[in-house]
Design a protein around this motif. Structure first.
Motif, PDB file in Angstrom:
ATOM      1  N   PHE A 222      35.869  40.422  35.899  1.00 58.49           N
ATOM      2  CA  PHE A 222      34.638  40.761  36.610  1.00 58.49           C
ATOM      3  C   PHE A 222      33.474  40.754  35.641  1.00 58.49           C
TER       4      PHE A 222
ATOM      5  N   LEU B  22      35.514  47.464  34.402  1.00 56.52           N
ATOM      6  CA  LEU B  22      36.290  46.358  34.961  1.00 56.52           C
ATOM      7  C   LEU B  22      36.491  45.306  33.879  1.00 56.52           C
ATOM      8  N   ARG B  23      37.672  44.790  33.786  1.00 56.81           N
ATOM      9  CA  ARG B  23      37.964  43.902  32.666  1.00 56.81           C
ATOM     10  C   ARG B  23      37.189  42.593  32.763  1.00 56.81           C
TER      11      ARG B  23
ATOM     12  N   TYR C  67      46.263  46.870  34.657  1.00 62.20           N
ATOM     13  CA  TYR C  67      45.219  47.452  35.508  1.00 62.20           C
ATOM     14  C   TYR C  67      43.919  46.651  35.380  1.00 62.20           C
ATOM     15  N   SER C  68      43.149  46.626  36.451  1.00 63.08           N
ATOM     16  CA  SER C  68      41.848  45.961  36.388  1.00 63.08           C
ATOM     17  C   SER C  68      40.838  46.772  35.600  1.00 63.08           C
ATOM     18  N   LEU C  69      41.095  48.077  35.509  1.00 62.46           N
ATOM     19  CA  LEU C  69      40.161  48.952  34.811  1.00 62.46           C
ATOM     20  C   LEU C  69      40.672  49.216  33.397  1.00 62.46           C
TER      21      LEU C  69
ATOM     22  N   ARG D 139      42.288  39.058  37.995  1.00 63.61           N
ATOM     23  CA  ARG D 139      40.860  38.851  38.147  1.00 63.61           C
ATOM     24  C   ARG D 139      40.080  39.477  37.000  1.00 63.61           C
TER      25      ARG D 139
ATOM     26  N   ILE E  54      30.945  45.361  33.994  1.00 65.82           N
ATOM     27  CA  ILE E  54      30.653  46.258  35.111  1.00 65.82           C
ATOM     28  C   ILE E  54      31.348  47.588  34.837  1.00 65.82           C
ATOM     29  N   GLU E  55      30.541  48.630  34.669  1.00 64.83           N
ATOM     30  CA  GLU E  55      31.123  49.933  34.369  1.00 64.83           C
ATOM     31  C   GLU E  55      31.059  50.834  35.592  1.00 64.83           C
TER      32      GLU E  55
END
Ligand SMILES: [Zn+2]
Lengths: 338, 800
Positions: B579, B547-548, B514-516, B577, B534-535
């Protein structure tokens, strides 16, 4: 040095060649006689010290010796090799495990995306890309979502503190692309999307879509059907049929849902297709004039179609996956199956 | 939406099977998600009459009922609180089965024999209600089949109404579609009624203070209302549609809402101060207690219905507890209104309430249907509650909405749909949908749009109607057209796919995470990027709040998950991706991560020997090198740098073209402990863009050298501080261009070479492109290499 020395050496060498039982012994014989410091090269060096009258005759003999040795050596080598081929090594266990590193595999989502890209490449589509973090304009406004549309809710969409959002579909790529390119446009946009769903067997915090867009003069719903039928044939087999059902999406009008005939039962009805014979694959339609207006296209001269499908959904159907979260567990035993 | 077929048939005839109807609806845009049958499986169930109710000797909450089944009496132990002598109830005799398959057997309940069962709605599969047994109307004779008494079985369609079709959120709306599909006439219910003086204006007054939020408000007054339960037929229909019956007045408003799509509200007029209705925005912090006994604090953007004093309803959402219909209500003020969708939507969302009413107002109701709905409800109230309808209607409707015209070109219909539809067919389809043709010529036609079809505003909207009614199965399937447009270019995509293919060729499996991620996971690996993360202000859970910024944490987590499941070796990669917020703005970059665990680098059966960190590091480096080489990266190297997630010493930066583009190393023991890794685990992460930098470089081939190569070995003992790279560089610096290759073929540490030192052996291959090198030449090269190593590095050359 005498001629007899040459003859003696020749006899000795040929005997040893004959006596060599395996290639290792034979190789030792070769080195002994014609290796860099072997007996025959030695003999050749010795020619200098021989009687000048005998020298031509002896030189001839030495050359003969060398040639005969080579000839007999090759003969014997072939004999040994062919006898080994016939009898073989009876003790070797061919059932031992092979020793080479095995191949890995791509994730099923990648596998499906790449297949889709490949199929659409053949139809002339190229891949367009956009960021996961999008603007409200690209994700909603330009795609004809009226203010107050439920999808805009912070309960359904992840907003960042600056007001941007994690894209809820790949459709903003359409907007980005059209803002940069004038028609004709023929793109697919595979990518990751996010919705604020509580994770369960059919929802995960991120998922993947592949989006298609074709804008040109006189594009029709029939073009959409023809192109998707090609995709269906390539992806699910040549007998696969495609049907449209009317639906509603804010950014297409008319909008349709696209069903493919079931790949398992071929339309007779089974568990996978819930006895309907059909599987819902994509949402699609003709690009809404509101979208063209948002990107500055002339609605009088161009029309277009767009479609989108959820990769996880298709993976679940194709591979019989019952819990979407299995795709994100990354258990190597699971991944090995695809 | 749940639509009982029998109810639908009140408004429209159609000669088709249920399946046929469902298909027709689905393929014209109203998806039938399910066809349910209520009242199936009632075989053997009867109407029973309770003749006597005695308390159970050993249980307070149980009773012993004597039930007559038309033939004989049975003694049944029952837990329902509403049993009473004389009541007619559904009865399941011994040997029968309930719709859910449960078989009724003789049983002893708390020591008392029970023969049969008295049934509640849930047991009949009618609803999930289990508050008491179903009380049937008294006229039913004991022994009558239960299906007859309940008017069942009944088929109910479960419909998905798309948000553009609020007009279909009603029985009549669906009936209108069916009438268009089957070409039959709609049957409109009768609304005849007697109205009596005094006129309504004498009894009530309406003031709309916010005409934007409420463009139309109507009120009627009905006196002499007898409240009580509504008739069985109405209750049955409401239940089948999913609404719980309350009393006749409320049921009628709900019934008419389901019938017409117009939510109505009935107030007890005597509870309205001065019989006055004021539609206005709430005052800040104004409070209202709604029918569900919840107190809400309102904000100034919420529309309320107030009397002269206080709010009595949340407009379009829910009535207030202080004005609701009660047992002793005798005068009703009936509201039928139109509220602005956004206003209702915002309030409903902010208050966290969603009702049948708000659902319809949010999507938009027909402003010109308000009056008919009011009339229909008034007629039913007069009929079913004995009410006297006061003459007239208060109608606050300042800006009349009239029908709009939309034009449509014949050719555009055909070119956009690709369907060959005749002008006549186009015309008759539109007419079947109640769109009156006001003008037609060679180019096209103009229709007038009834106000219940707010979704039809443009030519394409009409084309959609034509397409769906004509049948999308008639869209032809032409041969696919391949078309290449200008600027078509897919290098990046192809290369990324190619990279993945190559890495799987190295034996690695692709993973997707997951990206999160959770902040805690990122912190565990590298706290230093906390400032750039980025939270999400509004995450679903702390597990997925950020975001990772790196792929490594989830890579290790994935290896850990596999390890915990007794997977002993794995090689993974992920392309995804990351971030971060930076000074230059938000960055979103593609990265590649690699992770190895267990003896993945060994190809033989030697899997039992423990894996050493050195080995592990070189394996992951080997994967990286293979990848860099495949992408023709000419200038890449590792530079020892200690990163927080790696074990000191086993940690390096990946330098490509002079820039740090990634990191590689053995995961630190502290992190490994989190997942109970016993052996070293390796990971690497790399920016993807530099891997693509050389994909378009041209390749010029050279013939391979045909002259023989000559090899010489160099063995040396070096201090551990002397790096392999230093030695190789020194060799190349000292050797002529004929040096083709330098290969390390042996490395050894141990007592024999002394502490802090190691023995290394290199094979040097020399070759000339023009001629065969002589031994003397090569020996000369060999000597100068050895001399140079001796002179420039802290090494001892071993001869022999
Ligand atoms: Zn099937």
């Amino acid at each position: 040095m005498k001629i007899e020395d040459i003859i003696n050496l020749q006899n000795k060498a040929l005997n040893e060649i004959e006596a060599a039982a395996d290639s290792e012994t034979l190789e030792a014989v070769r080195i002994k006689y014609i290796g860099r410091k072997g007996l025959i090269p030695d003999l050749m060096k010795g020619l200098k010290g021989a009687d000048p009258t005998d020298r031509p005759e002896m030189g001839k003999r030495v050359n003969e010796l060398k040639n005969t040795f080579q000839e007999k050596f090759s003969e014997r080598r072939n004999q040994i090799e062919s006898s080994r081929t016939e009898s073989g090594d009876k003790t070797f266990d061919v059932t031992l495990p092979g020793q080479w590193r095995g191949l890995g595999k791509k994730h099923p989502i990648s596998y499906l995306m790449e297949r889709a890209i490949d199929i659409f490449h053949a139809l002339g589509f190229t891949v367009a890309d956009g960021p996961d973090i999008e603007t409200v304009f690209n994700n909603f406004d330009a795609l004809n979502h009226p203010p107050g549309h439920p999808a805009r809710d912070a309960t359904d969409t992840f907003y960042l503190s600056d007001g941007d959002l994690l894209r809820t579909h790949t459709s903003p790529v359409q907007v980005r692309h059209m803002l940069k390119h004038s028609p004709p446009v023929r793109i697919i946009a595979p990518g990751r999307c996010y919705r604020r769903d509580t994770p369960d067997a059919t929802h995960s915090a991120n998922f993947h879509q592949i989006e298609g867009l074709y804008v040109a003069e006189n594009v029709s719903l029939a073009d959409l059907k023809g192109d998707l039928a090609h995709f269906a044939h390539e992806a699910m087999g040549p007998e696969t049929k495609v049907r449209f059902r009317p639906h509603f999406f804010p950014f297409t009008e008319p909008s349709v849902e696209v069903d493919f005939s079931c790949h398992i039962c071929r339309g007779d009805g089974c568990r996978v297709c819930k006895q309907s014979g059909w599987i819902e694959i994509a949402g699609a339609g003709m690009v809404d004039p509101g979208v063209f207006e948002a990107v500055g296209y002339d609605t009088g001269t161009v029309t277009g179609y767009a479609f989108g499908m959820g990769i996880e959904r298709i993976a679940m159907i194709l591979f019989g996956i019952t819990d979407i979260r299995d795709l994100y567990e990354n258990d190597i035993r699971y991944l090995r199956q695809f | 939406m749940k639509v009982p077929i029998s109810w639908l048939k009140e408004y429209v005839d159609f000669d088709d099977s249920v399946k046929g109807l469902a298909d027709k609806l689905t393929f014209s845009g109203i998806e039938v998600e399910g066809i349910h049958s209520a009242g199936d499986g009632f075989e053997g169930l009867l109407v029973g009459e309770i003749r006597k109710v005695d308390p159970h000797p050993d249980a307070d909450k149980l009773t012993i009922c004597i039930v007559y089944d038309g033939n004989e009496e049975h003694s049944v132990v029952c837990g329902a609180p509403n049993v009473k002598a004389g009541a007619k109830i559904p009865f399941a005799p011994i040997g029968t089965s309930l719709p859910n398959g449960v078989r009724i057997n003789k049983a002893k309940i708390r020591g008392i024999q029970s023969s049969g069962m008295l049934l509640a709605e849930d047991e009949l599969g009618l609803s999930d209600d289990h508050t008491g047994v179903v009380i049937l109307e008294e006229h039913w004779e004991a022994g009558t089949a239960l299906s007859e008494a309940l008017g069942l079985p009944e088929t109910v369609l479960e419909l998905e109404i798309t948000p553009n079709r609020p007009d279909c959120l009603s029985m009549m709306g669906i009936a209108r579609e069916i009438s268009a599909l089957y070409g039959t006439k709609m049957k409109i219910p009768d609304t005849d009624m007697n109205e009596a003086d005094p006129p309504v204006e004498k009894l009530a007054s309406v003031e709309v203070a916010d005409t934007t939020g409420c463009p139309r408000y109507t009120a009627r007054v009905l006196a002499n209302v007898q409240t009580g339960p509504s008739p069985d037929w109405m209750q049955k229909r409401l239940k089948l549609a999913g609404i719980r019956p309350i009393n006749n007045v409320v049921d009628i408003t709900n019934y008419v809402m389901l019938e017409t799509g117009h939510p109505l509200h009935a107030f007890d007029k005597n509870l309205l101060e001065n019989g006055r209705i004021v539609v206005r925005l709430a005052r800040p912090d104004e409070k209202i207690k709604t029918l569900d006994e919840t107190e809400h604090v309102l904000t100034a953007d919420m529309l309320v219905i107030a009397d002269s004093e206080r709010p009595v309803a949340l407009a379009g959402i829910m009535g207030g507890a202080g004005s609701e219909i009660q047992g002793n209500t005798d005068t009703v003020l009936l509201e039928s209104a139109c509220f602005e969708p956004m206003t209702i939507r915002r309030a409903a969302r902010n208050l966290g309430i969603s009702t049948e009413s708000s659902y319809r107002f949010e999507r938009g109701v027909d402003i010109n249907g308000v009056e008919w709905a009011s009339r229909r409800a008034a007629a039913l109230l007069a009929d079913l509650t004995g009410a006297t309808v006061a003459r007239g209607l208060i109608d606050a409707y300042p800006e009349k909405v009239s029908e709009q015209s939309v034009s449509c070109r014949w050719e555009t219909v055909r070119s956009l749909t690709g369907m060959d539809i005749s002008n006549d067919d186009i015309r008759s389809i539109l007419e079947s949908l109640s769109l009156n043709v006001t003008q037609a010529d060679n180019a096209g036609l103009t229709v007038s749009i009834p106000t219940f079809r707010q979704d039809l505003e443009r030519e394409v909207d009409l084309i959609e109607e034509i397409a769906r009614m004509h049948g999308l199965d008639k869209v032809p399937t032409p041969s696919p057209q391949s078309r290449i447009v200008a600027d078509a270019e897919d290098h990046r995509t192809r290369t990324l796919i190619d990279i993945k293919t190559r890495i799987t060729g190295l034996g690695l499996y692709e993973i997707m995470n997951y990206s999160l991620v959770s902040k805690a996971l990122l912190d565990l690996f590298d706290k230093s990027d906390a400032a750039v993360r980025i939270e999400l202000p509004n995450p679903i859970s702390s597990d997925q709040s950020t975001l990772r910024t790196s792929l490594i944490p989830q890579m290790v987590e994935t290896l850990g998950r596999n390890n915990a499941r007794q997977v002993s070796e794995a090689g993974f990669f992920e392309l995804g991706r990351v971030f971060r917020n930076t000074q230059e703005g938000r960055l979103e970059n593609e990265r590649l991560s690699i992770g190895l665990m267990g003896p993945v680098g060994r190809t033989g059966i030697d899997k039992r020997n423990p894996v050493k960190g050195e080995e592990m590091f070189l394996w992951v480096k080997g994967v990286l090198e293979a990848l860099l080489e495949s992408q023709r990266i000419p200038d890449a190297s590792l530079e020892a740098v200690d990163f927080p997630e790696f074990e000191p010493g086993f940690s390096a930066a990946v330098i490509i073209d002079g820039q740090e583009q990634g990191r590689i190393g053995i995961i630190s023991p502290e992190i490994r402990k989190e997942w109970r890794f016993v052996e070293p685990v390796a990971a690497a992460e790399l920016a993807v863009d530099p891997l693509l930098a050389h994909i378009s470089d041209s390749v010029t081939s050279r013939p391979v050298a045909i002259f023989p190569a000559v090899t010489r070995d160099v063995a040396l003992v070096a201090d551990l501080s002397v790096r392999h790279d230093d030695i190789v560089r020194a060799i190349y610096d000292a050797a002529p261009g004929e040096l083709e290759k330098v290969e390390l073929f042996d490395i050894f540490e141990g007592e024999a070479v002394g502490d802090g030192r190691r023995s290394m052996a290199y094979s040097l291959t020399f070759r000339s492109a023009e001629r065969t090198l002589t031994d003397e030449e090569v020996n000369g090269y060999h000597s100068s290499v050895k001399k140079a190593l001796n002179d420039t590095l802290d090494v001892i050359i071993r001869e022999g």
